[in-house]
Design a protein around this motif. Structure first.
Motif, PDB file in Angstrom:
ATOM      1  N   LYS A   1       0.828  -1.203   0.000  1.00 29.17           N
ATOM      2  CA  LYS A   1       0.000   0.000   0.000  1.00 29.17           C
ATOM      3  C   LYS A   1       0.866   1.258   0.000  1.00 29.17           C
ATOM      4  O   LYS A   1       1.920   1.292   0.625  1.00 29.17           O
ATOM      5  CB  LYS A   1      -0.912   0.014   1.237  1.00 29.17           C
ATOM      6  N   LEU A   2       0.386   2.279  -0.691  1.00 28.56           N
ATOM      7  CA  LEU A   2       1.096   3.563  -0.723  1.00 28.56           C
ATOM      8  C   LEU A   2       0.948   4.264   0.626  1.00 28.56           C
ATOM      9  O   LEU A   2      -0.167   4.494   1.100  1.00 28.56           O
ATOM     10  CB  LEU A   2       0.541   4.437  -1.842  1.00 28.56           C
ATOM     11  N   LEU A   3       2.086   4.609   1.245  1.00 28.85           N
ATOM     12  CA  LEU A   3       2.074   5.253   2.556  1.00 28.85           C
ATOM     13  C   LEU A   3       2.414   6.736   2.495  1.00 28.85           C
ATOM     14  O   LEU A   3       1.937   7.516   3.307  1.00 28.85           O
ATOM     15  CB  LEU A   3       3.081   4.550   3.492  1.00 28.85           C
ATOM     16  N   ALA A   4       3.246   7.129   1.552  1.00 29.20           N
ATOM     17  CA  ALA A   4       3.663   8.539   1.470  1.00 29.20           C
ATOM     18  C   ALA A   4       4.140   8.874   0.070  1.00 29.20           C
ATOM     19  O   ALA A   4       4.607   8.005  -0.671  1.00 29.20           O
ATOM     20  CB  ALA A   4       4.777   8.817   2.478  1.00 29.20           C
ATOM     21  N   GLU A   5       4.019  10.148  -0.275  1.00 26.77           N
ATOM     22  CA  GLU A   5       4.474  10.633  -1.581  1.00 26.77           C
ATOM     23  C   GLU A   5       5.170  11.976  -1.407  1.00 26.77           C
ATOM     24  O   GLU A   5       4.703  12.837  -0.663  1.00 26.77           O
ATOM     25  CB  GLU A   5       3.295  10.796  -2.541  1.00 26.77           C
ATOM     26  N   LYS A   6       6.304  12.117  -2.082  1.00 28.36           N
ATOM     27  CA  LYS A   6       7.027  13.381  -2.044  1.00 28.36           C
ATOM     28  C   LYS A   6       7.459  13.747  -3.462  1.00 28.36           C
ATOM     29  O   LYS A   6       8.550  13.393  -3.909  1.00 28.36           O
ATOM     30  CB  LYS A   6       8.248  13.294  -1.114  1.00 28.36           C
ATOM     31  N   PRO A   7       6.599  14.454  -4.183  1.00 35.69           N
ATOM     32  CA  PRO A   7       6.958  14.833  -5.564  1.00 35.69           C
ATOM     33  C   PRO A   7       8.033  15.912  -5.596  1.00 35.69           C
ATOM     34  O   PRO A   7       8.195  16.659  -4.630  1.00 35.69           O
ATOM     35  CB  PRO A   7       5.641  15.352  -6.141  1.00 35.69           C
ATOM     36  N   HIS A   8       8.718  15.965  -6.697  1.00 33.77           N
ATOM     37  CA  HIS A   8       9.799  16.945  -6.880  1.00 33.77           C
ATOM     38  C   HIS A   8       9.315  18.374  -6.628  1.00 33.77           C
ATOM     39  O   HIS A   8      10.027  19.181  -6.020  1.00 33.77           O
ATOM     40  CB  HIS A   8      10.355  16.823  -8.304  1.00 33.77           C
TER      41      HIS A   8
END
Length: 398
Positions: free
Chosen positions: A332-339
């Motif tokens: 499962k996706l827990l975190a996202e940090k896009p550029h």
């Protein structure tokens, strides 16, 4: 006898000490500057040359069926190569015609030189549709990797060898600054001969060598300063901290918070890597490639609680980087940090390598960096010949 020049103009204090420092630093670290400049110059077009040589392994014939499971491909590579170290990671291109790249990488921090420090560094190109291993490259002995580590640490242990190169690089920065001070003309009349070569009436090689050092050194200095500063950014934490403070108002970059797995009591899903790859493709469909760690460790050997995926925005560049964190058990996706959401210091940290190698500015930047590198390689040689010529001239005087 030595002739006296009663009306000779006095040299300013700044130019006098600039000349002394320029000479002392040049004689003390010239050979290291030569080696570091030469290896850096040869490394600039690494991607273009290497991709051309590996073209057959890099591309596959796209099949309408879906790629095989990453777990199956991982097992197949492990069984066929039978290495004593586990597979480290896989890099997957968003281009369906590009093969998967599995990597082995293990370090021995106690090794005193590059060959002892790097236990294994192999890159395996795999056809993701058939599972066929297309090529295996031993990156430990790769020409460009050896160049990189000569450039970085003179093939000494990377932890302390970087200072063997870093200290001369700092001195080289002072040499560039003092060189600009020495070059700077006093008036417009003197300026005419400083910007280009005037060899119509010049017959001696000494004068031509002096002009090569003087003129080429001036034009290369400004780019060389940028290259040198981005180089010591890697070696010295205080340089990095200064950039962080200037760009984002804090000495330290934001630390990644450790996310506890909500599904840690579950049995690990055998398709966890495929789930992460599928989600990454969906969220970053217009990116170049992404990297998934396979051995539960990061590049520094630290244990990972989850699965961090690094996404690269453009081929051959590291500046536009985003990241996703997936649960290690369920996927499962827990975190996202896009550029786009990185602060200025984080964006610069990602871009520093590209700026240092010239790739940040595209092909034009690489060509310019290559020319600058050639000139920097020549400066210790032409500078030494200038000094040697003066020594011989003074030796003749009585």
């Amino acid at each position: 006898m030595k002739k006296k020049h009663p009306h000779k103009k006095k040299v300013s204090f700044t130019k006098k000490w600039s000349a002394k420092l320029h000479l002392w630093f040049g004689l003390s670290v010239g050979i290291i500057v030569f080696i570091v400049s030469l290896t850096g110059t040869l490394y600039v077009f690494k991607d273009e040359i290497q991709n051309s040589l590996r073209k057959e392994a890099m591309y596959v014939k796209e099949i309408t069926a879906s790629p095989l499971s990453i777990a199956i491909l991982k097992e197949k590579v492990s069984l066929e190569l039978n290495e004593k170290f586990p597979l480290n990671a896989v890099e997957i291109s968003l281009d369906k015609n590009r093969s998967y790249r599995f990597s082995y990488y293990e370090k021995n921090k106690k090794g005193w030189n590059y060959f002892e420090e790097v236990k294994i560094n192999k890159l395996v190109y795999v056809d993701q549709y058939t599972g066929k291993i297309l090529a295996v490259y031993n990156e430990k002995y790769n020409f460009f990797n050896i160049l990189k580590y000569i450039h970085w640490s003179l093939l000494l242990n990377s932890e302390w060898g970087k200072y063997v190169v870093g200290i001369p690089t700092v001195l080289f920065i002072f040499m560039l600054i003092t060189g600009i001070v020495l070059w700077w003309p006093k008036n417009k009349k003197a300026r005419k001969g400083r910007f280009w070569f005037s060899w119509e009436n010049v017959k001696t090689w000494k004068r031509k060598n002096y002009d090569l050092h003087n003129v080429l050194g001036f034009y290369a200095s400004f780019f060389a300063l940028l290259i040198s500063i981005t180089g010591i950014y890697f070696a010295y934490p205080y340089v990095k901290n200064t950039f962080n403070l200037a760009l984002s108002g804090s000495l330290e970059q934001p630390k990644e918070k450790e996310i506890k797995s909500p599904d840690s009591l579950m049995a690990k899903n055998p398709s966890v890597y495929d789930l992460t790859a599928q989600e990454t493709r969906k969220l970053y469909a217009h990116s170049s490639s992404f990297r998934i760690p396979l051995n539960g460790k990061n590049k520094k050997g630290k244990e990972l609680k989850n699965i961090p995926v690094t996404i690269y925005g453009e081929e051959g560049r590291f500046s536009e980087r985003s990241s996703l964190v997936f649960d290690n058990y369920s996927g499962k996706l827990l975190a996202e940090k896009p550029h786009q959401k990185l602060n200025n210091a984080e964006k610069y940290a990602n871009a520093n390598y590209d700026i240092h190698t010239g790739s940040y500015f595209g092909l034009f930047g690489k060509i310019l960096w290559f020319i600058t590198g050639l000139i920097c390689t020549s400066l210790p040689v032409t500078g030494f010949l200038v000094w040697w010529g003066k020594q011989k001239k003074q030796g003749k005087k009585i």
